[in-house]
Design a protein around this motif. Structure first.
Motif, PDB file in Angstrom:
ATOM      1  N   MET A  79       0.835  -1.174   0.000  1.00  0.00           N
ATOM      2  CA  MET A  79       0.000   0.000   0.000  1.00  0.00           C
ATOM      3  C   MET A  79       0.889   1.249   0.000  1.00  0.00           C
ATOM      4  SD  MET A  79      -3.161  -1.126   0.390  1.00  0.00           S
ATOM      5  CE  MET A  79      -3.808  -2.744   0.615  1.00  0.00           C
ATOM      6  N   VAL A  80       0.801   1.988  -1.050  1.00  0.00           N
ATOM      7  CA  VAL A  80       1.601   3.198  -1.204  1.00  0.00           C
ATOM      8  C   VAL A  80       0.815   4.361  -0.627  1.00  0.00           C
ATOM      9  CG1 VAL A  80       2.697   4.685  -2.905  1.00  0.00           C
ATOM     10  CG2 VAL A  80       2.635   2.235  -3.280  1.00  0.00           C
ATOM     11  N   ASP A  81       1.516   5.276   0.002  1.00  0.00           N
ATOM     12  CA  ASP A  81       0.839   6.412   0.614  1.00  0.00           C
ATOM     13  C   ASP A  81       1.155   7.679  -0.172  1.00  0.00           C
ATOM     14  OD1 ASP A  81      -0.862   7.545   2.447  1.00  0.00           O
ATOM     15  OD2 ASP A  81       0.736   8.053   3.848  1.00  0.00           O
ATOM     16  N   ASN A  82       0.667   7.729  -1.420  1.00  0.00           N
ATOM     17  CA  ASN A  82       0.843   8.954  -2.181  1.00  0.00           C
ATOM     18  C   ASN A  82      -0.415   9.808  -2.021  1.00  0.00           C
ATOM     19  OD1 ASN A  82      -1.100   8.259  -4.235  1.00  0.00           O
ATOM     20  ND2 ASN A  82       0.442   6.989  -5.224  1.00  0.00           N
ATOM     21  N   PRO A  83      -0.333  11.094  -2.312  1.00  0.00           N
ATOM     22  CA  PRO A  83      -1.475  11.986  -2.047  1.00  0.00           C
ATOM     23  C   PRO A  83      -2.763  11.576  -2.767  1.00  0.00           C
ATOM     24  CG  PRO A  83       0.499  13.259  -2.510  1.00  0.00           C
ATOM     25  CD  PRO A  83       0.845  11.834  -2.764  1.00  0.00           C
ATOM     26  N   ARG A  84      -2.646  11.107  -3.994  1.00  0.00           N
ATOM     27  CA  ARG A  84      -3.848  10.746  -4.743  1.00  0.00           C
ATOM     28  C   ARG A  84      -4.546   9.535  -4.125  1.00  0.00           C
ATOM     29  NH1 ARG A  84      -4.393   9.075 -11.047  1.00  0.00           N
ATOM     30  NH2 ARG A  84      -6.651   9.270 -11.134  1.00  0.00           N
ATOM     31  N   SER A  85      -3.768   8.513  -3.771  1.00  0.00           N
ATOM     32  CA  SER A  85      -4.386   7.322  -3.171  1.00  0.00           C
ATOM     33  C   SER A  85      -4.933   7.634  -1.782  1.00  0.00           C
ATOM     34  CB  SER A  85      -3.402   6.157  -3.118  1.00  0.00           C
ATOM     35  OG  SER A  85      -2.316   6.450  -2.278  1.00  0.00           O
TER      36      SER A  85
ATOM     37  N   THR B  62      -4.196   0.997  -2.956  1.00  0.00           N
ATOM     38  CA  THR B  62      -2.890   0.751  -3.563  1.00  0.00           C
ATOM     39  C   THR B  62      -2.499   1.931  -4.441  1.00  0.00           C
ATOM     40  OG1 THR B  62      -3.941  -0.449  -5.370  1.00  0.00           O
ATOM     41  CG2 THR B  62      -3.121  -1.762  -3.524  1.00  0.00           C
ATOM     42  N   GLY B  63      -1.226   2.031  -4.747  1.00  0.00           N
ATOM     43  CA  GLY B  63      -0.708   3.144  -5.541  1.00  0.00           C
ATOM     44  C   GLY B  63      -1.304   3.215  -6.931  1.00  0.00           C
ATOM     45  N   ASP B  64      -1.682   2.061  -7.506  1.00  0.00           N
ATOM     46  CA  ASP B  64      -2.292   2.063  -8.838  1.00  0.00           C
ATOM     47  C   ASP B  64      -3.807   2.270  -8.785  1.00  0.00           C
ATOM     48  OD1 ASP B  64      -3.099  -0.358  -7.809  1.00  0.00           O
ATOM     49  OD2 ASP B  64      -2.247  -1.579  -9.413  1.00  0.00           O
ATOM     50  N   LEU B  65      -4.346   2.498  -7.596  1.00  0.00           N
ATOM     51  CA  LEU B  65      -5.762   2.778  -7.351  1.00  0.00           C
ATOM     52  C   LEU B  65      -6.675   1.624  -7.783  1.00  0.00           C
ATOM     53  CD1 LEU B  65      -5.900   6.501  -8.562  1.00  0.00           C
ATOM     54  CD2 LEU B  65      -5.273   5.642  -6.310  1.00  0.00           C
ATOM     55  N   GLN B  66      -6.165   0.406  -7.822  1.00  0.00           N
ATOM     56  CA  GLN B  66      -6.952  -0.738  -8.262  1.00  0.00           C
ATOM     57  C   GLN B  66      -7.614  -1.504  -7.118  1.00  0.00           C
ATOM     58  OE1 GLN B  66      -7.463  -1.614 -11.637  1.00  0.00           O
ATOM     59  NE2 GLN B  66      -6.658   0.453 -11.742  1.00  0.00           N
ATOM     60  N   ASN B  67      -7.030  -1.456  -5.930  1.00  0.00           N
ATOM     61  CA  ASN B  67      -7.548  -2.211  -4.783  1.00  0.00           C
ATOM     62  C   ASN B  67      -7.672  -1.307  -3.569  1.00  0.00           C
ATOM     63  OD1 ASN B  67      -7.514  -4.840  -6.084  1.00  0.00           O
ATOM     64  ND2 ASN B  67      -5.292  -4.666  -5.980  1.00  0.00           N
ATOM     65  N   ALA B  68      -8.752  -1.494  -2.842  1.00  0.00           N
ATOM     66  CA  ALA B  68      -8.960  -0.741  -1.608  1.00  0.00           C
ATOM     67  C   ALA B  68      -9.271  -1.728  -0.484  1.00  0.00           C
ATOM     68  CB  ALA B  68     -10.100   0.256  -1.763  1.00  0.00           C
ATOM     69  N   SER B  69      -8.549  -1.603   0.609  1.00  0.00           N
ATOM     70  CA  SER B  69      -8.802  -2.422   1.793  1.00  0.00           C
ATOM     71  C   SER B  69      -9.545  -1.564   2.805  1.00  0.00           C
ATOM     72  CB  SER B  69      -7.490  -2.912   2.394  1.00  0.00           C
ATOM     73  OG  SER B  69      -6.825  -3.744   1.479  1.00  0.00           O
ATOM     74  N   VAL B  70     -10.723  -2.006   3.186  1.00  0.00           N
ATOM     75  CA  VAL B  70     -11.561  -1.271   4.135  1.00  0.00           C
ATOM     76  C   VAL B  70     -11.474  -1.993   5.473  1.00  0.00           C
ATOM     77  CG1 VAL B  70     -13.880  -0.437   4.643  1.00  0.00           C
ATOM     78  CG2 VAL B  70     -13.107  -0.578   2.265  1.00  0.00           C
ATOM     79  N   PHE B  71     -10.997  -1.286   6.491  1.00  0.00           N
ATOM     80  CA  PHE B  71     -10.876  -1.863   7.826  1.00  0.00           C
ATOM     81  C   PHE B  71     -12.044  -1.376   8.673  1.00  0.00           C
ATOM     82  CE2 PHE B  71      -6.667  -1.780   6.016  1.00  0.00           C
ATOM     83  CZ  PHE B  71      -6.167  -3.028   6.342  1.00  0.00           C
ATOM     84  N   TYR B  72     -12.621  -2.294   9.437  1.00  0.00           N
ATOM     85  CA  TYR B  72     -13.781  -1.960  10.253  1.00  0.00           C
ATOM     86  C   TYR B  72     -13.707  -2.674  11.595  1.00  0.00           C
ATOM     87  CZ  TYR B  72     -15.615  -6.540   8.955  1.00  0.00           C
ATOM     88  OH  TYR B  72     -15.770  -7.894   8.779  1.00  0.00           O
TER      89      TYR B  72
ATOM     90  N   PRO C  54     -11.899   0.872  -7.766  1.00  0.00           N
ATOM     91  CA  PRO C  54     -11.084  -0.153  -7.100  1.00  0.00           C
ATOM     92  C   PRO C  54     -11.947  -1.284  -6.535  1.00  0.00           C
ATOM     93  CG  PRO C  54     -11.123   1.879  -5.809  1.00  0.00           C
ATOM     94  CD  PRO C  54     -11.845   2.156  -7.087  1.00  0.00           C
ATOM     95  N   THR C  55     -11.366  -2.484  -6.495  1.00  0.00           N
ATOM     96  CA  THR C  55     -12.053  -3.589  -5.839  1.00  0.00           C
ATOM     97  C   THR C  55     -11.990  -3.349  -4.339  1.00  0.00           C
ATOM     98  OG1 THR C  55     -10.035  -4.892  -5.760  1.00  0.00           O
ATOM     99  CG2 THR C  55     -11.478  -5.245  -7.645  1.00  0.00           C
ATOM    100  N   LEU C  56     -13.027  -3.729  -3.634  1.00  0.00           N
ATOM    101  CA  LEU C  56     -13.099  -3.496  -2.187  1.00  0.00           C
ATOM    102  C   LEU C  56     -12.905  -4.817  -1.454  1.00  0.00           C
ATOM    103  CD1 LEU C  56     -16.195  -1.120  -1.980  1.00  0.00           C
ATOM    104  CD2 LEU C  56     -13.795  -0.491  -2.047  1.00  0.00           C
ATOM    105  N   GLU C  57     -12.044  -4.781  -0.456  1.00  0.00           N
ATOM    106  CA  GLU C  57     -11.858  -5.923   0.437  1.00  0.00           C
ATOM    107  C   GLU C  57     -12.107  -5.429   1.857  1.00  0.00           C
ATOM    108  OE1 GLU C  57      -7.879  -7.239  -0.082  1.00  0.00           O
ATOM    109  OE2 GLU C  57      -8.180  -7.877  -2.148  1.00  0.00           O
ATOM    110  N   PHE C  58     -12.948  -6.135   2.584  1.00  0.00           N
ATOM    111  CA  PHE C  58     -13.254  -5.747   3.956  1.00  0.00           C
ATOM    112  C   PHE C  58     -12.444  -6.603   4.925  1.00  0.00           C
ATOM    113  CE2 PHE C  58     -16.867  -4.209   1.581  1.00  0.00           C
ATOM    114  CZ  PHE C  58     -17.075  -2.960   2.152  1.00  0.00           C
ATOM    115  N   HIS C  59     -11.794  -5.936   5.878  1.00  0.00           N
ATOM    116  CA  HIS C  59     -10.964  -6.620   6.877  1.00  0.00           C
ATOM    117  C   HIS C  59     -11.389  -6.166   8.270  1.00  0.00           C
ATOM    118  CE1 HIS C  59      -8.206  -7.855   3.698  1.00  0.00           C
ATOM    119  NE2 HIS C  59      -8.242  -6.617   3.255  1.00  0.00           N
TER     120      HIS C  59
END
Length: 145
Positions: A1-7, A42-52, A89-94
């Motif tokens: 997981m890249v922490d660039n401003p856009r992501s 992610t840096g390529d904006l393709q995947n998002a991990s949602v933590f809850y 982005p695809t969403l993954e819930f964790h």
């Protein structure tokens, strides 16, 4: 997981959208009292991990996980509509383990304080086994010589 401003900006937006969706549009009875704690993209904006986190029993956590899994498509389509980016982005819930870890740390700190208090009580009545200062001091030369 890249922490660039856009992501990071997209992650913040997804966090708001997911929280609103869960609050207003997802009416699954399995959904427990939950909070979206973080989103990482992610840096390529393709995947998002949602933590809850879910406040309640293990049964409620499992029910919430199942409800989120079944609502992932609806939530993802809403994320795509509201963000307006080309590829949603695809969403993954964790399940976020931070509250459990914090509770374990609190319990360990309480135990450490209790043991420190017991040790302090033991030290209060303790006496030296020998001299108070067992180290030999260098002899002081007489100034009269």
């Amino acid at each position: 997981m890249v922490d660039n401003p856009r992501s990071r900006k997209l992650a913040d937006r997804i966090k708001v959208i997911v929280a609103q969706m869960i609050d207003t549009r997802i009416k699954d009875p399995r959904l427990g009292f939950m909070t979206v704690t973080d989103v990482r993209v992610t840096g390529d904006l393709q995947n998002a991990s949602v933590f809850y986190t879910v406040y309640g029993s293990d049964e409620e956590r499992e029910g919430t996980a199942a409800a989120l899994k079944s609502a992932t498509g609806l939530i993802r389509s809403e994320v795509g509509k509201q963000t307006g980016i080309r590829l949603t982005p695809t969403l993954e819930f964790h399940l976020d383990s931070v509250p459990d870890t914090a509770a374990n740390l609190d319990a360990a700190l309480i135990e450490a304080r209790k043991r420190d208090a017991e040790l302090e009580a033991l030290r209060a009545g303790a006496r030296y086994a020998g001299d108070e200062d067992p180290y030999k001091k260098p002899r002081e030369d007489d100034e009269s010589e």
